[in-house]
Motif scaffolding. Sequence first.
Motif, PDB file in Angstrom:
ATOM      1  N   VAL A   1      36.709  46.429  36.479  1.00  0.00           N
ATOM      2  CA  VAL A   1      37.503  45.318  36.987  1.00  0.00           C
ATOM      3  C   VAL A   1      37.201  45.166  38.466  1.00  0.00           C
ATOM      4  O   VAL A   1      37.234  46.152  39.193  1.00  0.00           O
ATOM      5  CB  VAL A   1      39.010  45.591  36.815  1.00  0.00           C
ATOM      6  N   PRO A   2      36.891  43.966  38.924  1.00  0.00           N
ATOM      7  CA  PRO A   2      36.649  43.806  40.354  1.00  0.00           C
ATOM      8  C   PRO A   2      37.928  44.010  41.147  1.00  0.00           C
ATOM      9  O   PRO A   2      39.022  43.732  40.658  1.00  0.00           O
ATOM     10  CB  PRO A   2      36.144  42.364  40.475  1.00  0.00           C
TER      11      PRO A   2
ATOM     12  N   GLY B   1      38.110  36.578  40.680  1.00  0.00           N
ATOM     13  CA  GLY B   1      37.928  36.529  42.128  1.00  0.00           C
ATOM     14  C   GLY B   1      36.491  36.588  42.581  1.00  0.00           C
ATOM     15  O   GLY B   1      36.206  36.790  43.745  1.00  0.00           O
ATOM     16  N   ASN B   2      35.571  36.410  41.652  1.00  0.00           N
ATOM     17  CA  ASN B   2      34.156  36.439  42.001  1.00  0.00           C
ATOM     18  C   ASN B   2      33.689  35.013  42.293  1.00  0.00           C
ATOM     19  O   ASN B   2      33.977  34.100  41.530  1.00  0.00           O
ATOM     20  CB  ASN B   2      33.400  37.017  40.801  1.00  0.00           C
TER      21      ASN B   2
ATOM     22  N   LEU C   1      30.806  33.606  42.019  1.00  0.00           N
ATOM     23  CA  LEU C   1      29.942  33.029  40.977  1.00  0.00           C
ATOM     24  C   LEU C   1      30.746  32.670  39.736  1.00  0.00           C
ATOM     25  O   LEU C   1      30.479  31.674  39.069  1.00  0.00           O
ATOM     26  CB  LEU C   1      28.828  34.007  40.620  1.00  0.00           C
TER      27      LEU C   1
ATOM     28  N   MET D   1      24.100  34.031  36.767  1.00  0.00           N
ATOM     29  CA  MET D   1      24.291  35.334  36.126  1.00  0.00           C
ATOM     30  C   MET D   1      25.508  35.381  35.227  1.00  0.00           C
ATOM     31  O   MET D   1      26.473  36.062  35.486  1.00  0.00           O
ATOM     32  CB  MET D   1      24.385  36.412  37.181  1.00  0.00           C
TER      33      MET D   1
ATOM     34  N   ILE E   1      30.729  36.839  34.256  1.00  0.00           N
ATOM     35  CA  ILE E   1      29.996  37.796  35.097  1.00  0.00           C
ATOM     36  C   ILE E   1      30.735  39.108  35.304  1.00  0.00           C
ATOM     37  O   ILE E   1      30.141  40.179  35.295  1.00  0.00           O
ATOM     38  CB  ILE E   1      29.616  37.135  36.446  1.00  0.00           C
ATOM     39  N   GLU E   2      32.062  39.056  35.439  1.00  0.00           N
ATOM     40  CA  GLU E   2      32.796  40.287  35.718  1.00  0.00           C
ATOM     41  C   GLU E   2      33.289  40.973  34.449  1.00  0.00           C
ATOM     42  O   GLU E   2      33.865  42.037  34.511  1.00  0.00           O
ATOM     43  CB  GLU E   2      33.977  40.000  36.639  1.00  0.00           C
TER      44      GLU E   2
ATOM     45  N   THR F   1      38.967  33.730  45.489  1.00  0.00           N
ATOM     46  CA  THR F   1      38.914  34.636  46.628  1.00  0.00           C
ATOM     47  C   THR F   1      39.853  34.126  47.707  1.00  0.00           C
ATOM     48  O   THR F   1      39.850  32.928  47.987  1.00  0.00           O
ATOM     49  CB  THR F   1      37.480  34.677  47.191  1.00  0.00           C
TER      50      THR F   1
ATOM     51  N   VAL G   1      37.645  50.393  38.684  1.00  0.00           N
ATOM     52  CA  VAL G   1      37.724  49.291  39.640  1.00  0.00           C
ATOM     53  C   VAL G   1      36.460  49.299  40.482  1.00  0.00           C
ATOM     54  O   VAL G   1      36.036  50.345  40.957  1.00  0.00           O
ATOM     55  CB  VAL G   1      38.966  49.433  40.540  1.00  0.00           C
ATOM     56  N   SER G   2      35.855  48.138  40.611  1.00  0.00           N
ATOM     57  CA  SER G   2      34.614  48.078  41.375  1.00  0.00           C
ATOM     58  C   SER G   2      34.614  46.826  42.239  1.00  0.00           C
ATOM     59  O   SER G   2      35.505  45.997  42.156  1.00  0.00           O
ATOM     60  CB  SER G   2      33.419  48.036  40.430  1.00  0.00           C
ATOM     61  N   GLU G   3      33.612  46.711  43.072  1.00  0.00           N
ATOM     62  CA  GLU G   3      33.475  45.500  43.867  1.00  0.00           C
ATOM     63  C   GLU G   3      32.951  44.367  42.993  1.00  0.00           C
ATOM     64  O   GLU G   3      32.336  44.611  41.954  1.00  0.00           O
ATOM     65  CB  GLU G   3      32.495  45.734  45.028  1.00  0.00           C
ATOM     66  N   SER G   4      33.183  43.139  43.441  1.00  0.00           N
ATOM     67  CA  SER G   4      32.637  41.997  42.710  1.00  0.00           C
ATOM     68  C   SER G   4      31.117  42.057  42.705  1.00  0.00           C
ATOM     69  O   SER G   4      30.507  42.491  43.684  1.00  0.00           O
ATOM     70  CB  SER G   4      33.063  40.687  43.373  1.00  0.00           C
ATOM     71  N   TYR G   5      30.550  41.630  41.620  1.00  0.00           N
ATOM     72  CA  TYR G   5      29.100  41.684  41.488  1.00  0.00           C
ATOM     73  C   TYR G   5      28.526  40.277  41.612  1.00  0.00           C
ATOM     74  O   TYR G   5      28.919  39.384  40.863  1.00  0.00           O
ATOM     75  CB  TYR G   5      28.743  42.258  40.126  1.00  0.00           C
ATOM     76  N   ILE G   6      27.658  40.069  42.556  1.00  0.00           N
ATOM     77  CA  ILE G   6      27.018  38.755  42.628  1.00  0.00           C
ATOM     78  C   ILE G   6      25.503  38.918  42.624  1.00  0.00           C
ATOM     79  O   ILE G   6      24.788  38.233  43.338  1.00  0.00           O
ATOM     80  CB  ILE G   6      27.464  37.922  43.845  1.00  0.00           C
ATOM     81  N   GLY G   7      25.032  39.835  41.818  1.00  0.00           N
ATOM     82  CA  GLY G   7      23.591  39.971  41.677  1.00  0.00           C
ATOM     83  C   GLY G   7      23.011  40.915  42.692  1.00  0.00           C
ATOM     84  O   GLY G   7      21.859  40.769  43.078  1.00  0.00           O
TER      85      GLY G   7
ATOM     86  N   ILE H   1      28.773  40.502  49.441  1.00  0.00           N
ATOM     87  CA  ILE H   1      29.577  39.275  49.504  1.00  0.00           C
ATOM     88  C   ILE H   1      29.911  38.978  50.960  1.00  0.00           C
ATOM     89  O   ILE H   1      30.450  39.817  51.670  1.00  0.00           O
ATOM     90  CB  ILE H   1      30.861  39.425  48.684  1.00  0.00           C
TER      91      ILE H   1
END
Lengths: 304, 599
Positions: free
Chosen positions: A60-61, A125-126, A128, A213, A218-219, B420, B511-517, B521
């Motif tokens: 989870v982000p 909250g991403n 993309l 992506m 994506i998340e 965000t 729990v992780s950071e958002s992934y944008i490739g 960010i």
Amino acid sequence: MIKYLFNYIIFPGFLFTAVIGLVASWIDRKVTARVQWRIGPPWYQPLMDLVKLSIKEITVPRSASKGLFFLSPMIGLSAITLVSTFIWLINIDPGSKGFSGDIIVIIYLLTLPAIAVILGASASGNPLASLGASREIKLVIAYELPFIISLLVPIIKSGGMLRLGDIIAYQASHGAFLSSLSGIIAFIVMIFCMQAKLGLVPFDMAEAETEIMAGTCIEYSGMLLAILKLTKTMLMVALPLFLITLFWQGFNFLSLWKYVILLVIIILMRNTNPRVRIDQAVRFFWGKMTLMAILAVILAVKGI
Amino acid sequence: MKMLLEPILFSIVAGLFILLIPKRFRKVAEFFSLITSIYLFISAIRIFFVSPINAGYLYVDGLSRFIVLAIGLFGFLVTLYSMRFMSSYKDVSLYYTYIIWTIGASILAAISNNIILLLVSWGFLGFTLYGLINISGPKAASVSKKTFIIIGGSDSLMILGFGLIWLITKSLNLSDMKIDINTPLAFWAFLLIAIGAFAKAGAMPFHTWIPETAQEAPISVTAFLPASLDKLLGIYLLARLALNVFILNSFTYAILMIVGSITIIAAVMMALVQHDFKKLLGYHAVSQVGYMVLGIGTGNPIGIAGGLFHMLNHAIYKCCLFLSAGNVEYKTKTSELDNLGGLSKIMPITFFTTLVASCAISGIPPFNGFFSKWMIYQGLIEKGKSGGVLWIICLVAAMFGSGLTLASFIKLIHAIFLGTPSKDQRTKSREARNEVSWQMWIPAVILSALCIVFGIFAYKIPLRYFIVPALNTGLSFIGTWPSLKATLFLLIGLAIGVIIYFLGNFKGVRVSESYIGGEQIQEDMRLSGTEFYNTIEEIGLLKFIYKKAESGVFDIYEQGKSIVFGIGGFFQYLHNGILPTYLVWTLLGMIGLFLFFLR
């Protein structure tokens, strides 16, 4: 109540639709592979994919709104289960199942999976995912207009009937709407809208793997992604079934070929087209498709 | 009779009393107005439970009694909300006076049988609206003036209409009337009174005051008047005209349907591109009126019932939305969608109420908005059985409008609560990061609970007690949308999903950071939601229409202003204050007279 629960969970609701959906998605992958000169996966591959996903870890982000992020795939799944139960039951027993105005309810329930995807993507909250969500909602309002207009064709042709069961019965005595010109045009429009509702190429800009992506997904990972995929798979059963019910005398198990034909059309369309941009899609649906749908309605009013 | 007059008299006296309370005793004024609003709510409940009365000036029947009940409820909730929301305003006694007077006058308008009484209370409501908008100070002056001119102007048309009615029937009591609309006089009377109702409710083209009021007035005022009470009264009057006072013909029904459809689509398209959430909600307050007018315009019981039910539902969810938006504004001190984002973690209750009310307004089953829209669609198709093509256009407009409503609420929710957070929100101090106080979220929670209950138990509660008694014809459903059963199954599906999730979730959640490739960010990498529909704004014809709408071409007030100033300008040109010009005019006039008389 137990009977309804059985209908909802096992037959013809969740389990049955899911199984058919998995078979259909295998056909999809196999045909796609053949088109691309590959061999393609074995028949159990879609199921294996789901099983694999569901035992993977979920991430989870940090920026996500967690409650909505977890719940929205399940909202989508339970909505598609409900609507496919509706459509199957009405097709099995057109005389007594359903209620006046159930077409409208089905239309609204069919948009719920898309809304669930959008809310889930926004909740992550991403950036993309937000981009994907914005494309998805634009696509929804784009295809909804011709979809609604061409939906009116069966209603007009049957003389204002709003029960799906009545429409099947009317077609049984007067012939399928697909045998008239207005029916054919509306059906074609509906097929394009179906493609967009399923989020397949050329209308897969919300998920567009190569640019954003997987966008809305994506998340998502693990079990939640499996649920999202399963929802899409079940939608691939419910939507063609709804079209067949509206235009093609309804569905019984002898007329499996109708479903196969629609499936082949979907698969061929996704294999022979490139992805369009979202503004092109909006123009396409609000322009050509809407005009065609209006033409179909005019013809239907004239009785052609 | 005494019971009916008591709350009205009490509200007038109480309002004056609040004015007399010195400014230092602010708490006293607040507390006293809360007590008064509770008393008015209780009297509204009592009026709801009396048997129908027809006492000359006043009367209570199925239609007016549930309007009165709703007025009492909203009055109470908004007063409770204002106790905390208005804390940043210096002088509140005038505000509470206006609120209490508004409740009293609205009840009077709903129960008055006499035309004059109705007009007086109606006009008084225009005055309190003007006062309430002016509460937010000089920046609201031009908006309150505009509102006053539109409402006042339509009120005078309404007086003219009632004058025509008096000419036809020689009676001043609404309950005696049953006018056939086929004479031109009756038609004009209907049209003029309907303009009054349209302006009050905010149907096109008399809608332009609502979005601007929403932007400038305190949000509690918008939630109270344009969102709930004005809708209730305007549609009440329209329904009264259609059900009791006039016997309408198909042409008038067609007018109502066209007005309804245009209102739905045009207003929702405007809402789609707004950047200020108050203005966005204001445009929705206009768009939803379209459904009510459309429902009444179908002219068959199910459509009218749907229109009335939608009016009630709209008052509930729109009030809820405005109150929730007020919470957001109170907390963040901004109403710009671009500067918000990610608030769902900070304000979970407000997020929940907004989400429920947004689902309800977008017509997502099983919430209440879906039920009433479903009834309106059925009414339209029922109408279609008698032929014609208008119903097709209206049905498409209504259903598509519902999709556009959904789209603009996705934007709203994304921009405020999800997505965000903006830079402003991220840098907010720690203590600002919590939910608002209970006086502010309780009203919204009550209203969102009503949204759910009215949706799921639609047959058992609202239709049975409020809507069906209001129609004197009775209502039969051909089939029923099994709302309860469907909801149950949706919930079962949800429960099964959650169970499967917990069973299958071996590894737990990370729990992780958002992934944008794989990239980092950046600060400015965010989509607020306001740019969602930019591509739609850019499409050929729509771009043109949006430009025109921005410049006020479709604004009846702006157009009226330019006509009035145009005429004025002509006379200004003649009266330029230069003596020789006047002499020339006099000379010319004299020559003219000589030529005429001495020929």
